[in-house]
Structure formats: structure tokens, C-alpha cells
Design an enzyme around this catalytic site. Structure first.
Site, PDB file in Angstrom:
ATOM      1  N   LYS A   1      35.481  51.456 -41.650  1.00  0.00           N
ATOM      2  CA  LYS A   1      35.032  50.109 -41.323  1.00  0.00           C
ATOM      3  C   LYS A   1      33.528  50.009 -41.552  1.00  0.00           C
ATOM      4  O   LYS A   1      32.786  50.951 -41.290  1.00  0.00           O
ATOM      5  CB  LYS A   1      35.335  49.771 -39.859  1.00  0.00           C
ATOM      6  CG  LYS A   1      36.815  49.701 -39.551  1.00  0.00           C
ATOM      7  CD  LYS A   1      37.057  49.415 -38.083  1.00  0.00           C
ATOM      8  CE  LYS A   1      38.552  49.379 -37.795  1.00  0.00           C
ATOM      9  NZ  LYS A   1      38.810  49.205 -36.355  1.00  0.00           N
TER      10      LYS A   1
ATOM     11  N   HIS B   1      39.832  51.731 -31.028  1.00  0.00           N
ATOM     12  CA  HIS B   1      40.972  51.645 -31.936  1.00  0.00           C
ATOM     13  C   HIS B   1      40.803  52.503 -33.195  1.00  0.00           C
ATOM     14  O   HIS B   1      39.694  52.782 -33.621  1.00  0.00           O
ATOM     15  CB  HIS B   1      41.162  50.196 -32.402  1.00  0.00           C
ATOM     16  CG  HIS B   1      41.296  49.209 -31.285  1.00  0.00           C
ATOM     17  ND1 HIS B   1      40.757  47.961 -31.358  1.00  0.00           N
ATOM     18  CD2 HIS B   1      41.908  49.299 -30.080  1.00  0.00           C
ATOM     19  CE1 HIS B   1      41.033  47.295 -30.242  1.00  0.00           C
ATOM     20  NE2 HIS B   1      41.721  48.086 -29.445  1.00  0.00           N
TER      21      HIS B   1
END
Length: 192
Positions: free
Chosen positions: A72, A62
Site C-alpha cells: 500500500k 489489516h
């Protein structure tokens, strides 16, 4: 205190915190804005997420597109996962290449996945609790993904394909060559 280890592709980083342990257990700082900014780059994380998954669950690959791109910082608090970052920056010398990092409750490692990379993981243990920080809120209208089993990526997920468990959505992502709205290597996605 953290130690930063570079990967074969510039951008993703393995972060090892200083763990203090004795007969009582252990202690470590799982997050320090000051240490992260000094060792990696100044990033303002705005959202923390957590998932619990059983063996074989694969989530990915993703990313969020354009102005909603996310960095992230991921870690495992229970169990063990294989974490993957794939370079999806068109024009990059590493386009379509990936790096892996095994994260576990024992090694306490964290994996930094910068903007411009697709991200995914598979659970190697009976169960895993996975936590991650994002520097941009979840934006469903900007979701992007590529197929976890794209042969051009050559990812060894380290478990038999028959054991892979996917969401309905993750079963239908395009191959990298078919994906639209990828990133451009010549653009700094951290520029203000």
C-alpha cells in the site's frame, strides 16, 4: 521528484514529494510510476481507495494473506492521521515491531507499507480524507487482521482509548500470537 526516508524496520518507507509553493498555493506530483520505481522498487498499483473518517476512527490492523498480499502507498489529502505498519513476517528480526508515520494535508508525506506488514491508522484531526494505492485488488476471502490494542505490540495511538471508534469487525481481531496465515520472512513476496 521524491525523497525516500527509511524507517527503523527495513521495508516501510516515508516518501516526501517535492512541493512547489508560492502565493497562489502549491503543486506536487502525488504519483509518478517512473520516480517510484527508481526510488523504491517496481510495483504495479492496480487499485486506488479513499476513506473519510472523523476524529478517533481507527481502521486496522489489516492485511491480505498469501497470494493476495498487498503493498500500500498511503497519504492524507485532508486532516491528519497516525499511520502504523506492523511486521507480521514470522522469523523476521522485527516480528511484532511497528513503525509510525504522521500523515497530513500539510506535510504531504506518503507511507509505503510493503507486503508482510499489517496496516492501520487513527484519525487525529476533526476529520480526515485518506487515500491509498494497492498493488493487488481487494480479496475479502484473503482478509487478515490483528488486534489494534494487542499489548505485545505496544502501539501508542496518541489519543485516549475512550476516543477510539472501531467498526464491529475491528473490535474482534485476534492478538498477534493467535493470528494464523501470517507471512514468512524467508519468502520473497515480490518474486514473480
Amino acid at each position: 521528484m521524491i525523497e525516500v526516508k527509511h524507517t527503523e524496520i527495513p521495508g516501510p518507507l516515508v516518501i516526501e514529494p517535492k512541493v512547489f509553493g508560492d502565493h497562489r498555493g502549491y503543486f506536487f506530483e502525488s504519483w509518478s510510476q517512473r520516480d517510484f520505481d527508481a526510488a523504491v522498487r517496481p510495483i504495479h498499483f492496480v487499485q486506488d481507495n479513499e476513506s473519510k473518517s472523523r476524529y478517533g476512527v481507527l481502521r486496522g490492523l489489516h492485511y491480505q494473506k498469501g497470494a493476495c498480499a498487498q503493498s500500500k502507498l498511503v497519504r492524507v489529502v485532508k486532516g491528519r492521521v497516525l499511520d502504523i505498519a506492523v511486521d507480521i513476517r514470522r522469523g523476521s528480526p522485527w516480528f511484532g515491531k511497528h513503525v509510525t508515520c504522521e500523515l497530513s494535508e500539510e506535510n504531504h508525506l506518503q507511507f509505503f507499507v510493503p507486503r508482510g506488514f499489517a496496516h492501520g491508522f487513527v484519525v487525529l484531526s476533526e476529520e480526515a480524507v485518506f487515500q491509498y494505492k494497492c498493488d493487488y485488488p481487494y480479496a475479502p476471502e484473503s482478509e487478515g487482521a490483528i488486534a489494534w490494542n494487542d499489548p505485545a505490540l505496544g502501539i501508542d495511538w496518541r489519543i485516549p482509548e475512550a476516543d477510539i471508534l472501531l467498526s464491529e469487525k475491528d473490535k474482534h481481531h485476534p492478538l498477534l500470537v493467535e493470528a494464523t496465515d501470517l507471512f514468512d520472512y524467508s519468502i520473497d513476496y515480490y518474486a514473480e
